[in-house]
Design a protein around this motif. Structure first.
Motif, PDB file in Angstrom:
ATOM      1  N   LEU A   9      -6.596  60.230   3.876  1.00 36.67           N
ATOM      2  CA  LEU A   9      -5.535  59.595   4.575  1.00 36.67           C
ATOM      3  C   LEU A   9      -4.528  60.642   5.019  1.00 36.67           C
ATOM      4  CD1 LEU A   9      -4.374  56.578   2.212  1.00 36.67           C
ATOM      5  CD2 LEU A   9      -6.075  56.581   4.107  1.00 36.67           C
ATOM      6  N   GLY A  10      -3.937  60.326   6.357  1.00 31.62           N
ATOM      7  CA  GLY A  10      -3.169  61.356   6.708  1.00 31.62           C
ATOM      8  C   GLY A  10      -2.087  60.646   7.588  1.00 31.62           C
ATOM      9  N   HIS A  11      -1.442  61.486   8.551  1.00 30.19           N
ATOM     10  CA  HIS A  11      -0.414  60.876   9.301  1.00 30.19           C
ATOM     11  C   HIS A  11      -0.244  61.620  10.627  1.00 30.19           C
ATOM     12  CE1 HIS A  11       1.776  64.407   7.148  1.00 30.19           C
ATOM     13  NE2 HIS A  11       1.501  63.816   6.014  1.00 30.19           N
ATOM     14  N   LYS A  12      -1.338  61.564  11.408  1.00 26.37           N
ATOM     15  CA  LYS A  12      -1.387  62.313  12.616  1.00 26.37           C
ATOM     16  C   LYS A  12      -1.220  61.205  13.622  1.00 26.37           C
ATOM     17  CE  LYS A  12      -4.895  65.718  11.715  1.00 26.37           C
ATOM     18  NZ  LYS A  12      -5.866  66.362  11.927  1.00 26.37           N
ATOM     19  N   SER A  13      -1.248  59.768  13.402  1.00 31.62           N
ATOM     20  CA  SER A  13      -0.835  58.692  14.336  1.00 31.62           C
ATOM     21  C   SER A  13       0.231  57.673  13.528  1.00 31.62           C
ATOM     22  CB  SER A  13      -1.993  58.087  14.878  1.00 31.62           C
ATOM     23  OG  SER A  13      -2.710  57.341  14.028  1.00 31.62           O
ATOM     24  N   LYS A  14       0.868  56.810  14.380  1.00 30.03           N
ATOM     25  CA  LYS A  14       1.476  55.790  13.516  1.00 30.03           C
ATOM     26  C   LYS A  14       0.716  54.841  12.777  1.00 30.03           C
ATOM     27  CE  LYS A  14       5.046  55.400  17.219  1.00 30.03           C
ATOM     28  NZ  LYS A  14       5.765  54.627  18.146  1.00 30.03           N
ATOM     29  N   ASP A  15      -0.556  54.535  13.095  1.00 28.53           N
ATOM     30  CA  ASP A  15      -1.337  53.917  12.197  1.00 28.53           C
ATOM     31  C   ASP A  15      -1.659  54.647  10.986  1.00 28.53           C
ATOM     32  OD1 ASP A  15      -1.487  51.642  14.098  1.00 28.53           O
ATOM     33  OD2 ASP A  15      -3.416  51.977  14.728  1.00 28.53           O
ATOM     34  N   ASP A  16      -2.052  55.739  11.037  1.00 29.19           N
ATOM     35  CA  ASP A  16      -2.430  56.473   9.759  1.00 29.19           C
ATOM     36  C   ASP A  16      -1.187  56.682   8.956  1.00 29.19           C
ATOM     37  OD1 ASP A  16      -5.141  57.144  10.775  1.00 29.19           O
ATOM     38  OD2 ASP A  16      -4.295  59.176  11.539  1.00 29.19           O
ATOM     39  N   THR A  17      -0.113  56.873   9.600  1.00 32.93           N
ATOM     40  CA  THR A  17       1.194  56.969   8.786  1.00 32.93           C
ATOM     41  C   THR A  17       1.468  55.644   8.102  1.00 32.93           C
ATOM     42  OG1 THR A  17       1.943  58.846  10.368  1.00 32.93           O
ATOM     43  CG2 THR A  17       3.722  57.612   9.006  1.00 32.93           C
ATOM     44  N   ALA A  18       1.327  54.562   8.727  1.00 34.38           N
ATOM     45  CA  ALA A  18       1.595  53.191   8.158  1.00 34.38           C
ATOM     46  C   ALA A  18       0.801  53.093   7.012  1.00 34.38           C
ATOM     47  CB  ALA A  18       1.405  52.217   9.095  1.00 34.38           C
ATOM     48  N   LYS A  19      -0.597  53.182   7.079  1.00 31.40           N
ATOM     49  CA  LYS A  19      -1.587  53.160   6.235  1.00 31.40           C
ATOM     50  C   LYS A  19      -1.249  54.082   4.883  1.00 31.40           C
ATOM     51  CE  LYS A  19      -6.519  52.629   5.307  1.00 31.40           C
ATOM     52  NZ  LYS A  19      -7.581  52.883   6.017  1.00 31.40           N
ATOM     53  N   MET A  20      -0.875  55.387   5.056  1.00 29.43           N
ATOM     54  CA  MET A  20      -0.432  56.321   4.092  1.00 29.43           C
ATOM     55  C   MET A  20       0.861  55.933   3.443  1.00 29.43           C
ATOM     56  SD  MET A  20      -0.761  59.346   2.462  1.00 29.43           S
ATOM     57  CE  MET A  20      -1.236  60.893   3.473  1.00 29.43           C
ATOM     58  N   LEU A  21       1.812  55.051   4.030  1.00 27.87           N
ATOM     59  CA  LEU A  21       2.884  54.848   3.556  1.00 27.87           C
ATOM     60  C   LEU A  21       2.719  53.564   2.703  1.00 27.87           C
ATOM     61  CD1 LEU A  21       5.560  55.514   6.185  1.00 27.87           C
ATOM     62  CD2 LEU A  21       5.476  56.583   4.207  1.00 27.87           C
ATOM     63  N   ALA A  22       1.820  52.784   3.082  1.00 30.01           N
ATOM     64  CA  ALA A  22       1.692  51.584   2.280  1.00 30.01           C
ATOM     65  C   ALA A  22       0.664  51.877   1.138  1.00 30.01           C
ATOM     66  CB  ALA A  22       0.809  50.639   3.423  1.00 30.01           C
ATOM     67  N   GLU A  23      -0.068  52.787   1.169  1.00 28.75           N
ATOM     68  CA  GLU A  23      -0.970  53.130  -0.051  1.00 28.75           C
ATOM     69  C   GLU A  23       0.033  53.765  -1.296  1.00 28.75           C
ATOM     70  OE1 GLU A  23      -4.017  53.064  -2.378  1.00 28.75           O
ATOM     71  OE2 GLU A  23      -3.500  51.737  -0.799  1.00 28.75           O
ATOM     72  N   GLU A  24       1.032  54.737  -0.617  1.00 32.29           N
ATOM     73  CA  GLU A  24       1.899  55.590  -1.555  1.00 32.29           C
ATOM     74  C   GLU A  24       2.868  54.388  -2.172  1.00 32.29           C
ATOM     75  OE1 GLU A  24       2.408  59.593   0.717  1.00 32.29           O
ATOM     76  OE2 GLU A  24       4.074  58.009   1.178  1.00 32.29           O
ATOM     77  N   LYS A  25       3.325  53.338  -1.522  1.00 32.54           N
ATOM     78  CA  LYS A  25       4.362  52.327  -2.071  1.00 32.54           C
ATOM     79  C   LYS A  25       3.491  51.542  -2.901  1.00 32.54           C
ATOM     80  CE  LYS A  25       7.279  48.605  -0.559  1.00 32.54           C
ATOM     81  NZ  LYS A  25       7.797  47.668   0.546  1.00 32.54           N
ATOM     82  N   ARG A  26       2.430  51.224  -2.842  1.00 32.59           N
ATOM     83  CA  ARG A  26       1.387  50.459  -3.929  1.00 32.59           C
ATOM     84  C   ARG A  26       1.160  51.228  -5.188  1.00 32.59           C
ATOM     85  NH1 ARG A  26      -3.877  50.020  -5.812  1.00 32.59           N
ATOM     86  NH2 ARG A  26      -4.617  51.771  -4.541  1.00 32.59           N
ATOM     87  N   LEU A  27       1.000  52.535  -5.045  1.00 37.51           N
ATOM     88  CA  LEU A  27       0.483  53.410  -6.035  1.00 37.51           C
ATOM     89  C   LEU A  27       2.048  53.803  -6.869  1.00 37.51           C
ATOM     90  CD1 LEU A  27      -2.206  55.706  -4.434  1.00 37.51           C
ATOM     91  CD2 LEU A  27      -2.531  53.826  -6.122  1.00 37.51           C
ATOM     92  N   PHE A  28       3.080  53.832  -6.119  1.00 41.06           N
ATOM     93  CA  PHE A  28       4.125  54.212  -6.756  1.00 41.06           C
ATOM     94  C   PHE A  28       4.694  53.023  -7.671  1.00 41.06           C
ATOM     95  CE2 PHE A  28       5.943  57.045  -2.990  1.00 41.06           C
ATOM     96  CZ  PHE A  28       4.949  57.979  -3.372  1.00 41.06           C
ATOM     97  N   LYS A  29       4.445  51.780  -7.256  1.00 42.90           N
ATOM     98  CA  LYS A  29       4.789  50.857  -8.026  1.00 42.90           C
ATOM     99  C   LYS A  29       3.750  50.530  -9.200  1.00 42.90           C
ATOM    100  CE  LYS A  29       5.335  45.833  -7.549  1.00 42.90           C
ATOM    101  NZ  LYS A  29       5.440  44.638  -6.580  1.00 42.90           N
ATOM    102  N   HIS A  30       2.481  50.752  -8.981  1.00 47.99           N
ATOM    103  CA  HIS A  30       1.505  50.720  -9.953  1.00 47.99           C
ATOM    104  C   HIS A  30       1.945  51.737 -11.216  1.00 47.99           C
ATOM    105  CE1 HIS A  30      -2.342  49.751 -11.596  1.00 47.99           C
ATOM    106  NE2 HIS A  30      -2.481  50.922 -11.929  1.00 47.99           N
ATOM    107  N   ALA A  31       2.233  52.845 -10.764  1.00 55.18           N
ATOM    108  CA  ALA A  31       2.530  53.987 -11.792  1.00 55.18           C
ATOM    109  C   ALA A  31       4.054  54.022 -12.393  1.00 55.18           C
ATOM    110  CB  ALA A  31       1.872  55.282 -11.417  1.00 55.18           C
ATOM    111  N   CYS A  32       4.850  53.021 -11.743  1.00 55.12           N
ATOM    112  CA  CYS A  32       6.237  53.160 -11.970  1.00 55.12           C
ATOM    113  C   CYS A  32       6.951  54.661 -11.694  1.00 55.12           C
ATOM    114  CB  CYS A  32       6.689  53.035 -13.418  1.00 55.12           C
ATOM    115  SG  CYS A  32       6.172  51.204 -14.294  1.00 55.12           S
ATOM    116  N   ILE A  33       6.564  54.982 -10.563  1.00 58.75           N
ATOM    117  CA  ILE A  33       7.274  56.108  -9.631  1.00 58.75           C
ATOM    118  C   ILE A  33       8.474  55.506  -8.708  1.00 58.75           C
ATOM    119  CG2 ILE A  33       6.925  58.067  -8.127  1.00 58.75           C
ATOM    120  CD1 ILE A  33       4.009  58.151  -8.976  1.00 58.75           C
ATOM    121  N   LYS A  34       9.621  55.994  -9.159  1.00 56.39           N
ATOM    122  CA  LYS A  34      10.713  55.284  -8.664  1.00 56.39           C
ATOM    123  C   LYS A  34      11.286  56.417  -7.763  1.00 56.39           C
ATOM    124  CE  LYS A  34      11.749  52.049 -12.293  1.00 56.39           C
ATOM    125  NZ  LYS A  34      10.806  52.247 -13.169  1.00 56.39           N
ATOM    126  N   VAL A  35      11.212  56.569  -6.542  1.00 57.25           N
ATOM    127  CA  VAL A  35      11.611  57.254  -5.679  1.00 57.25           C
ATOM    128  C   VAL A  35      12.521  56.501  -4.650  1.00 57.25           C
ATOM    129  CG1 VAL A  35      10.135  59.253  -5.826  1.00 57.25           C
ATOM    130  CG2 VAL A  35       9.670  57.476  -4.420  1.00 57.25           C
TER     131      VAL A  35
END
Length: 160
Positions: free
Chosen positions: A129-155
C-alpha cells in the motif's frame, strides 16, 4: 513474524506496549509465523542517513520501509496476505523513536500509540500500500483506521 530491534535506549514499558499492539496487527493482516518483517527502532541520525541515501532527502523522518518480496495480497475489503502462499520476507521498517516522541507530544498522543501507528504505516508499505495517488492514499488511510481500531491504537492526529 515481526522481529524487533531496539537500537537505542528505551522504556521497557513502551517496548511491551508497542510489541503487543503490533502483534495484534500482524494477526489481523494474516501474517504467519513464517512470514518475516523487521522493525528497527533508531534515532534521528540513523534515519536521516537512510533517508538521504535511499530517498535523496537530507532530513529526518518518522518511518522508512524497505520491502523485499512483493507480497500477494488477498483481494477484498481489507489488506491481508493471501492464504496458501510460501513464507514471505516482507522487509525492514525503521522507526525513529525521537521523531515519534516529538510527534506524540505535538499531537497529544501517547508515545506507544504514536509509535504503533507509525509502524503500522510502515508495515502497510511493505504489503504494497502507498500514497502515490488519491485512491492509494484513501485505501491506506482506511486500512490504518481499521487496524488502529482493531489494536486499540488511539491517535488524535496522524499524518503522512
Amino acid at each position: 513474524m515481526l522481529n524487533f530491534r531496539w537500537n537505542i535506549t528505551h522504556s521497557p514499558r513502551l517496548r511491551r506496549e508497542v510489541e503487543a499492539k503490533l502483534s495484534v496487527i500482524a494477526i489481523a493482516l494474516g501474517l504467519r509465523d513464517a512470514d518475516e518483517a523487521t522493525i528497527a527502532v533508531c534515532a534521528d541520525r540513523r534515519i536521516a542517513t537512510l533517508n538521504a541515501r535511499f530517498r535523496n532527502r537530507n532530513e529526518t523522518t518518522d518511518v522508512l520501509s524497505f520491502p523485499c518480496d512483493t507480497p500477494i495480497l488477498s483481494p477484498g475489503k481489507h489488506t491481508t496476505i493471501a492464504k496458501n502462499q510460501p513464507p514471505r520476507l516482507l522487509g525492514d521498517i525503521f522507526v525513529n523513536l525521537r521523531q515519534v516522541e516529538r510527534q506524540a507530544k505535538r499531537n497529544g498522543n501517547s508515545a506507544a500509540d504514536e509509535m504503533s501507528a507509525v509502524a503500522v504505516h510502515g508495515l502497510l508499505h511493505l504489503l504494497g500500500l502507498g500514497h502515490k495517488s488519491k485512491d492509494d492514499t484513501a485505501k491506506m488511510l482506511a486500512e490504518e483506521k481499521r487496524l488502529f481500531k482493531h489494536a486499540c491504537i488511539k491517535v488524535v492526529e496522524f499524518g503522512h
